[in-house]
Design an enzyme around this catalytic site. Structure first.
Site, short mmCIF file in Angstrom:
data_model
loop_
_atom_site.label_atom_id
_atom_site.label_comp_id
_atom_site.label_asym_id
_atom_site.label_seq_id
_atom_site.Cartn_x
_atom_site.Cartn_y
_atom_site.Cartn_z
N GLY A 48 0.77 -1.24 0.00
CA GLY A 48 0.00 0.00 0.00
C GLY A 48 0.80 1.29 0.00
O GLY A 48 0.36 2.30 -0.53
N GLU A 102 3.63 4.44 5.85
CA GLU A 102 2.43 3.60 5.76
C GLU A 102 1.37 4.26 4.88
O GLU A 102 1.29 5.48 4.81
CB GLU A 102 1.84 3.39 7.16
N ASP A 103 0.54 3.43 4.26
CA ASP A 103 -0.61 3.97 3.54
C ASP A 103 -1.71 4.39 4.51
O ASP A 103 -2.31 5.44 4.37
CB ASP A 103 -1.15 2.95 2.52
N ASP A 106 -4.89 2.04 10.86
CA ASP A 106 -6.29 1.77 11.22
C ASP A 106 -6.30 1.43 12.71
O ASP A 106 -6.22 2.33 13.55
CB ASP A 106 -6.77 0.64 10.30
N LYS A 134 -6.89 6.70 10.87
CA LYS A 134 -8.28 6.60 11.35
C LYS A 134 -8.27 6.69 12.87
O LYS A 134 -8.17 5.68 13.56
CB LYS A 134 -8.87 5.25 10.95
N PHE A 155 -14.18 2.15 5.26
CA PHE A 155 -13.21 1.51 4.38
C PHE A 155 -12.95 2.40 3.17
O PHE A 155 -13.89 2.83 2.50
CB PHE A 155 -13.69 0.13 3.95
P1 XMP Z 1 -4.23 -1.90 11.08
O1 XMP Z 1 -3.78 -0.51 11.45
O2 XMP Z 1 -5.62 -2.18 11.58
O3 XMP Z 1 -4.31 -1.94 9.50
O4 XMP Z 1 -3.25 -2.96 11.52
C1 XMP Z 1 -3.98 -3.11 8.83
C2 XMP Z 1 -3.94 -2.96 7.38
O5 XMP Z 1 -5.27 -3.05 6.92
C3 XMP Z 1 -5.40 -2.35 5.76
N1 XMP Z 1 -6.46 -1.36 5.91
C4 XMP Z 1 -7.11 -0.80 4.90
N2 XMP Z 1 -6.97 -0.98 3.58
N3 XMP Z 1 -8.70 0.54 3.22
C5 XMP Z 1 -7.76 -0.29 2.74
O6 XMP Z 1 -7.65 -0.41 1.53
C6 XMP Z 1 -8.91 0.79 4.52
O7 XMP Z 1 -9.79 1.56 4.89
C7 XMP Z 1 -8.06 0.06 5.41
N4 XMP Z 1 -7.96 0.02 6.78
C8 XMP Z 1 -6.96 -0.87 7.03
C9 XMP Z 1 -4.07 -1.70 5.45
O8 XMP Z 1 -3.32 -2.52 4.57
C10 XMP Z 1 -3.40 -1.67 6.79
O9 XMP Z 1 -2.01 -1.64 6.65
MG MG Z 2 -0.97 -1.72 4.31
#
Ligand code: XMP
Ligand code: MG
Length: 185
Positions: A48, A102-103, A106, A134, A155
């Site tokens: 990402g 990071e992209d 979450d 987020k 999402f």
């Molecule tokens: P966390 O912070 O929960 O995030 O460990 C884990 C991974 O989940 C993906 N992610 C998303 N990907 N839209 C996406 O396309 C979203 O809204 C979203 N939220 C979480 C992302 O790869 C992140 O690294």
């Molecule tokens: Mg990611």
């Protein structure tokens, strides 16, 4: 920007490419101020982060290095040990000023995992820069140092973020349309 269909779901425009660019300009300015003269090592978390990493470093006219890692998921045995979990990291981290790119952050679980593995390698400093954050979903304790944009707990795709592999190439950010809204619009 109109609605887009990816696999089984609809996504609507949420952040324009122009808004995203302005936010990246600002965060790049912050990073430049903070890291000038420190030769930071930016480590993008694939897949990402490819977009944000590229957009960020092209704005940084300071000496810096860019690398990418993949994070192995945890199915199967954990017997290979922690270090092998950061795939593709060939640079020496010890004594370096490291910025994880990071992209999206979450819940923050992925980030906490990456940060703890990097911290074991004794960087001079360790920070994170993320395209999206987020705050309502975040359950971590680490400070998120550099944030381009905060988004609500929905999402989103585009600019590196995907829905089952699709949508990474969309300019700007799109938000998922709840299924009950799709019928009426
Ligand atoms: P966390 O912070 O929960 O995030 O460990 C884990 C991974 O989940 C993906 N992610 C998303 N990907 N839209 C996406 O396309 C979203 O809204 C979203 N939220 C979480 C992302 O790869 C992140 O690294
Ligand atoms: Mg990611």
């Amino acid at each position: 920007m109109g609605k887009v269909h990816l696999h089984d779901r609809w996504f609507e425009p949420f952040i324009t490419p122009q808004e995203l660019e302005r936010a990246i300009d600002r965060v790049a300015g912050e990073l430049k101020q903070h890291y000038a003269g420190k030769r930071p090592l930016f480590i993008g978390v694939l897949n990402g982060a490819f977009f944000f990493a590229a957009e960020l470093v092209k704005r940084l006219d300071i000496e810096c290095e860019v690398s990418f890692i993949k994070v192995a998921s945890y199915h199967g045995t954990a017997s290979t040990g922690k270090v092998s979990d950061l795939i593709g990291l060939n640079e020496r981290v010890e004594g370096r000023h490291v910025v994880v790119v990071e992209d999206i952050v979450d819940t923050g679980r992925t980030l906490a995992h990456v940060m703890s593995l990097l911290a074991e390698r004794h960087p001079a400093s360790l920070a994170v820069a993320t395209l999206l954050f987020k705050p309502e979903a975040y359950t971590g304790t680490l400070p998120i140092d550099f944030i381009a944009l905060r988004v609500p707990n929905a999402f989103v795709v585009g600019s590196g973020l995907d829905h089952n592999g699709l949508g990474r190439n969309l300019p700007g950010i799109y938000r998922i349309v709840q299924s009950d809204q799709t019928a009426s619009s």
